[in-house]
Design a protein around this motif. Structure first.
Motif, mmCIF file in Angstrom:
data_model
loop_
_atom_site.group_PDB
_atom_site.id
_atom_site.type_symbol
_atom_site.label_atom_id
_atom_site.label_comp_id
_atom_site.label_asym_id
_atom_site.label_seq_id
_atom_site.Cartn_x
_atom_site.Cartn_y
_atom_site.Cartn_z
ATOM 1 N N ASP A 127 12.327 0.783 -1.690
ATOM 2 C CA ASP A 127 13.300 1.650 -1.026
ATOM 3 C C ASP A 127 13.026 3.124 -1.330
ATOM 4 O OD1 ASP A 127 14.718 -0.596 -0.011
ATOM 5 O OD2 ASP A 127 15.671 -0.839 -1.960
ATOM 6 N N VAL A 128 12.664 3.403 -2.578
ATOM 7 C CA VAL A 128 12.382 4.791 -2.962
ATOM 8 C C VAL A 128 11.173 5.322 -2.198
ATOM 9 C CG1 VAL A 128 11.673 6.281 -4.873
ATOM 10 C CG2 VAL A 128 13.434 4.543 -5.233
ATOM 11 N N ALA A 129 10.157 4.489 -2.016
ATOM 12 C CA ALA A 129 8.961 4.923 -1.282
ATOM 13 C C ALA A 129 9.309 5.261 0.163
ATOM 14 C CB ALA A 129 7.888 3.834 -1.327
ATOM 15 N N GLY A 130 10.233 4.501 0.754
ATOM 16 C CA GLY A 130 10.658 4.815 2.114
ATOM 17 C C GLY A 130 11.364 6.158 2.194
ATOM 18 N N ILE A 131 12.237 6.433 1.211
ATOM 19 C CA ILE A 131 12.928 7.725 1.195
ATOM 20 C C ILE A 131 11.933 8.848 0.923
ATOM 21 C CG2 ILE A 131 14.682 9.090 0.014
ATOM 22 C CD1 ILE A 131 16.213 6.537 -0.528
ATOM 23 N N GLN A 132 10.990 8.616 0.006
ATOM 24 C CA GLN A 132 9.975 9.634 -0.293
ATOM 25 C C GLN A 132 9.153 9.954 0.953
ATOM 26 O OE1 GLN A 132 7.701 9.259 -4.002
ATOM 27 N NE2 GLN A 132 5.816 9.593 -2.857
ATOM 28 N N ARG A 133 8.801 8.943 1.714
ATOM 29 C CA ARG A 133 8.042 9.169 2.952
ATOM 30 C C ARG A 133 8.883 9.961 3.953
ATOM 31 N NH1 ARG A 133 5.896 3.979 6.107
ATOM 32 N NH2 ARG A 133 8.138 3.546 5.993
ATOM 33 N N SER A 134 10.184 9.653 4.027
ATOM 34 C CA SER A 134 11.060 10.376 4.947
ATOM 35 C C SER A 134 11.168 11.840 4.545
ATOM 36 C CB SER A 134 12.438 9.714 4.975
ATOM 37 O OG SER A 134 13.311 10.402 5.841
ATOM 38 N N ILE A 135 11.303 12.114 3.240
ATOM 39 C CA ILE A 135 11.372 13.500 2.758
ATOM 40 C C ILE A 135 10.047 14.213 3.012
ATOM 41 C CG2 ILE A 135 11.591 14.916 0.673
ATOM 42 C CD1 ILE A 135 13.587 12.879 -0.384
ATOM 43 N N LYS A 150 20.997 10.121 -2.312
ATOM 44 C CA LYS A 150 20.951 8.672 -2.153
ATOM 45 C C LYS A 150 19.833 8.063 -2.986
ATOM 46 C CE LYS A 150 24.351 8.472 0.698
ATOM 47 N NZ LYS A 150 25.646 7.910 0.233
ATOM 48 N N LEU A 151 18.718 8.771 -3.109
ATOM 49 C CA LEU A 151 17.609 8.270 -3.908
ATOM 50 C C LEU A 151 18.025 8.110 -5.362
ATOM 51 C CD1 LEU A 151 13.925 9.328 -3.627
ATOM 52 C CD2 LEU A 151 15.001 9.324 -5.858
ATOM 53 N N SER A 152 18.759 9.089 -5.907
ATOM 54 C CA SER A 152 19.235 9.002 -7.292
ATOM 55 C C SER A 152 20.172 7.820 -7.476
ATOM 56 C CB SER A 152 19.944 10.301 -7.688
ATOM 57 O OG SER A 152 19.058 11.402 -7.641
ATOM 58 N N GLN A 153 20.996 7.548 -6.477
ATOM 59 C CA GLN A 153 21.906 6.414 -6.570
ATOM 60 C C GLN A 153 21.144 5.092 -6.529
ATOM 61 O OE1 GLN A 153 24.762 6.901 -3.428
ATOM 62 N NE2 GLN A 153 25.590 8.801 -4.248
ATOM 63 N N ILE A 154 20.147 4.997 -5.656
ATOM 64 C CA ILE A 154 19.370 3.763 -5.560
ATOM 65 C C ILE A 154 18.606 3.506 -6.854
ATOM 66 C CG2 ILE A 154 17.390 2.708 -4.392
ATOM 67 C CD1 ILE A 154 18.337 4.027 -1.822
ATOM 68 N N ALA A 155 18.013 4.559 -7.405
ATOM 69 C CA ALA A 155 17.213 4.410 -8.623
ATOM 70 C C ALA A 155 18.066 4.351 -9.886
ATOM 71 C CB ALA A 155 16.209 5.566 -8.739
ATOM 72 N N MET A 156 19.391 4.616 -9.753
ATOM 73 C CA MET A 156 20.317 4.575 -10.883
ATOM 74 C C MET A 156 19.934 5.569 -11.975
ATOM 75 S SD MET A 156 21.019 0.474 -11.139
ATOM 76 C CE MET A 156 19.273 0.082 -11.069
ATOM 77 N N LEU A 157 19.491 6.761 -11.553
ATOM 78 C CA LEU A 157 19.144 7.805 -12.494
ATOM 79 C C LEU A 157 20.281 8.808 -12.588
ATOM 80 C CD1 LEU A 157 15.416 8.518 -11.624
ATOM 81 C CD2 LEU A 157 16.345 7.037 -13.397
ATOM 82 N N ARG A 158 20.611 9.205 -13.808
ATOM 83 C CA ARG A 158 21.690 10.165 -14.022
ATOM 84 C C ARG A 158 21.131 11.580 -13.980
ATOM 85 N NH1 ARG A 158 24.914 8.824 -19.395
ATOM 86 N NH2 ARG A 158 25.304 11.024 -19.112
ATOM 87 N N ARG A 203 0.830 -1.207 0.000
ATOM 88 C CA ARG A 203 0.000 0.000 0.000
ATOM 89 C C ARG A 203 0.867 1.260 0.000
ATOM 90 N NH1 ARG A 203 -4.251 -0.120 -2.308
ATOM 91 N NH2 ARG A 203 -4.532 1.969 -1.438
ATOM 92 N N LEU A 204 1.969 1.224 0.728
ATOM 93 C CA LEU A 204 2.885 2.368 0.714
ATOM 94 C C LEU A 204 3.425 2.599 -0.686
ATOM 95 C CD1 LEU A 204 4.678 4.556 2.002
ATOM 96 C CD2 LEU A 204 6.334 2.741 2.553
#
Length: 566
Positions: free
Chosen positions: A289-297, A375-383, A23-24
């Motif tokens: 993992d991205v959803a967790g960082i998004q929630r933290s932000i 860190k989010l950009s590194q996890i998602a491998m986005l340049r 759900r998150l």
């Protein structure tokens, strides 16, 4: 019958374990109302017991002038545990609701999912399908909702990226001979069971898909290898299912079902994973993992909003007599009028003070948000542009490219396998044999530079084939040859592991030379070489490599060009 009904209405232990995580992920992708209703902000007791200033209401007179103000009221005594239990109505006017309404949601999940999906579907998948009316009708409306095959598989990719896993049901609608595909999220598949066959293969034994759940009833589709059942479980004493179909039977209190024979002999549901399978029915995805960082932000942004709200707009502290003179309606708004007692000796006889929190923590919050974004950009491998600028060399950026290319290739392979399995079920439903030349190919390159790289690899492969042919290829003369000079004939004899030459004179007196001392020796040498080489195997290998290179070149050509029929 109780065990039967319990299995249908209960949920799998893994479903219970991962439901909140799913759900998150999906709420983080949707954003907006769905995300705010998830209540992913930390609720402080002061937030729950402080009224929301932004939803105060004002009354106007006939001239449009404000003549009254009503502040939001809250019920005191709630804490964080009350929010977790669901006891708090966030629409009741607390500052917690104000933070939810005014804190922006930076939807990184939707951005990343769309980025991956656009890479995979920047060019349409290449398919070699049977040219039949049934197939043509199916691929233009795969799910009965007007989505063509490519659009449907794009939705499958989005779903697996969000959840890590999804399900596609292949069913035959009532009154139709053409099967349809239906996409299900893991939150729809509530229970399942696997078993092993005699060969040790893991098989899906039974599965429950929840089709609907409301205050009136719950509707399930229950699959086994023998039957396909639609089950209605009512929540009212006088419940009757909203269907009038042949075969409807009541089998328990407020419970009804329609049982159909499963013609296939297996459950026609394909489980599709985005990457690795954790458990049966549970997959992994970077969005978790991205959803967790998004929630933290999101939480950090709410803290920043609270600091600005309380710090930039201080509270007014007044003495009790001043508050009574103003009937308790003392505020710190610009232009507010406050009545106070007159001083007897010229000194003020009232006490007031503006109080606000320190704004220094706001800078720390911003630094923390920036760090999480990196860190989010590194996890998602986005340049990002910052990544390119901060890289000490092109090799750093190339590492990101290689990881992203590997991810896209993995996603393409998983979708190819999934679609192939779905087509197998589709052909089983229609009692057809899948054609031998059936093929599916998804784009494996995430940008034009990657296509150029693959073209370079193909050229390298062709060069290697030429070197192989020169070093190991069978080099046999196509026919008996003659030469104009004796030296050429002797050289050919030496190449064929012999020596000497002989000559022939035609009717016109022209002399030609041939290898070896006699013609019989020449014929024997050529035949010996043919017998010593595996010509058929070598030719088959080269033909296979040539066909693979030709097929991949055709796929790249189709992926990078369009054809509008002109």
């Amino acid at each position: 019958m109780s065990d039967y009904l319990d299995f249908i209405t209960s949920t799998h232990s893994l479903y219970n374990r991962y439901y909140d995580e799913w759900r998150l992920c999906v709420n983080s992708y949707y954003g907006g109302v769905e995300y705010k209703d998830g209540q992913y902000l930390r609720a402080y007791q002061s937030d729950l017991n402080t009224s929301s200033e932004t939803i105060s209401t004002y009354s106007l007179n006939d001239d449009g002038v404000v003549d009254g103000k009503s502040r939001a009221r809250v019920t005191y005594g709630y804490d964080q545990q009350a929010v977790i239990r669901g006891d708090v109505d966030i629409s009741r006017g607390s500052f917690y609701n104000e933070k939810l309404e005014n804190t922006p949601v930076y939807n990184f999940c939707k951005l990343i999912v769309a980025e991956y999906n656009s890479m995979l579907f920047r060019s349409a998948p290449q398919r070699l399908l049977p040219e039949t009316p049934e197939v043509d009708e199916f691929i233009t409306d795969v799910n009965g909702e007007g989505d063509n095959l490519t659009e449907f598989m794009s939705q499958v990719d989005v779903m697996t990226t969000i959840y890590g896993v999804c399900y596609v049901e292949c069913y035959k609608p009532v009154g139709s001979d053409i099967p349809k595909w239906k996409l299900h999220a893991p939150t729809d598949v509530t229970n399942w069971d696997y078993r092993y066959d005699l060969n040790g293969n893991l098989l899906l034994d039974k599965m429950v898909i929840q089709l609907e759940n409301n205050d009136h009833h719950s509707v399930y589709r229950y699959y086994t290898a023998d039957t396909i059942e639609t089950v209605w479980v009512g929540h009212d004493d006088d419940y009757m299912p909203p269907v009038n179909a042949e075969g409807l039977e009541k089998f328990d209190d407020f419970s009804y079902r329609i049982v159909q024979e499963n013609e296939l002999g297996y459950i026609p549901v394909t489980t599709i994973y985005q990457s690795q399978k954790v458990y049966n029915g549970v997959g992994t995805t970077v969005i978790q993992d991205v959803a967790g960082i998004q929630r933290s932000i999101f939480g950090d942004s709410a803290e920043a909003y609270a600091i600005l709200t309380y710090g930039a707009h201080p509270s007014l502290i007044v003495d009790e007599q001043t508050a009574q003179l103003n009937d308790g309606q003392v505020g710190a708004e610009p232009g507010a009028t406050i009545q106070v007692q007159a001083g007897l000796t010229g000194e003020p006889s009232y006490v007031f003070e503006y109080a606000s929190p320190d704004l220094a923590n706001l800078a720390e919050i911003r630094i923390g948000i920036d760090s999480k974004l990196e860190k989010l950009s590194q996890i998602a491998m986005l340049r990002s542009e910052d990544l390119v600028k901060s890289s000490t060399s092109g090799q750093h950026v190339e590492v990101y490219d290689d990881k992203l290319a590997a991810l896209i290739r993995k996603k393409a392979t998983n979708l190819e396998n999934a679609e192939s399995n779905l087509w197998n079920t589709w052909f089983d439903w229609t009692n057809q044999q899948r054609p031998a030349d059936f093929s599916i190919s998804y784009n494996r390159q995430y940008n034009k530079r990657a296509i150029e790289s693959e073209m370079a690899e193909i050229r390298l492969g062709m060069d290697i084939m030429q070197q192989y042919d020169r070093m190991f290829g069978v080099n046999i003369p196509d026919a008996i040859r003659s030469f104009n000079t004796e030296a050429e004939a002797v050289a050919e004899a030496q190449r064929l592991n012999g020596s000497g030459s002989h000559s022939h004179t035609d009717d016109a007196g022209n002399i030609t030379y041939m290898p070896f001392n006699t013609h019989d020796e020449y014929d024997a040498a050529v035949q010996a070489i043919k017998d010593s080489q595996d010509i058929e195997e070598d030719t088959e290998f080269k033909d296979e490599m040539r066909d693979k290179i030709r097929k991949r070149l055709r796929q790249l050509l189709d992926a990078t060009t369009t054809d509008n029929g002109s």
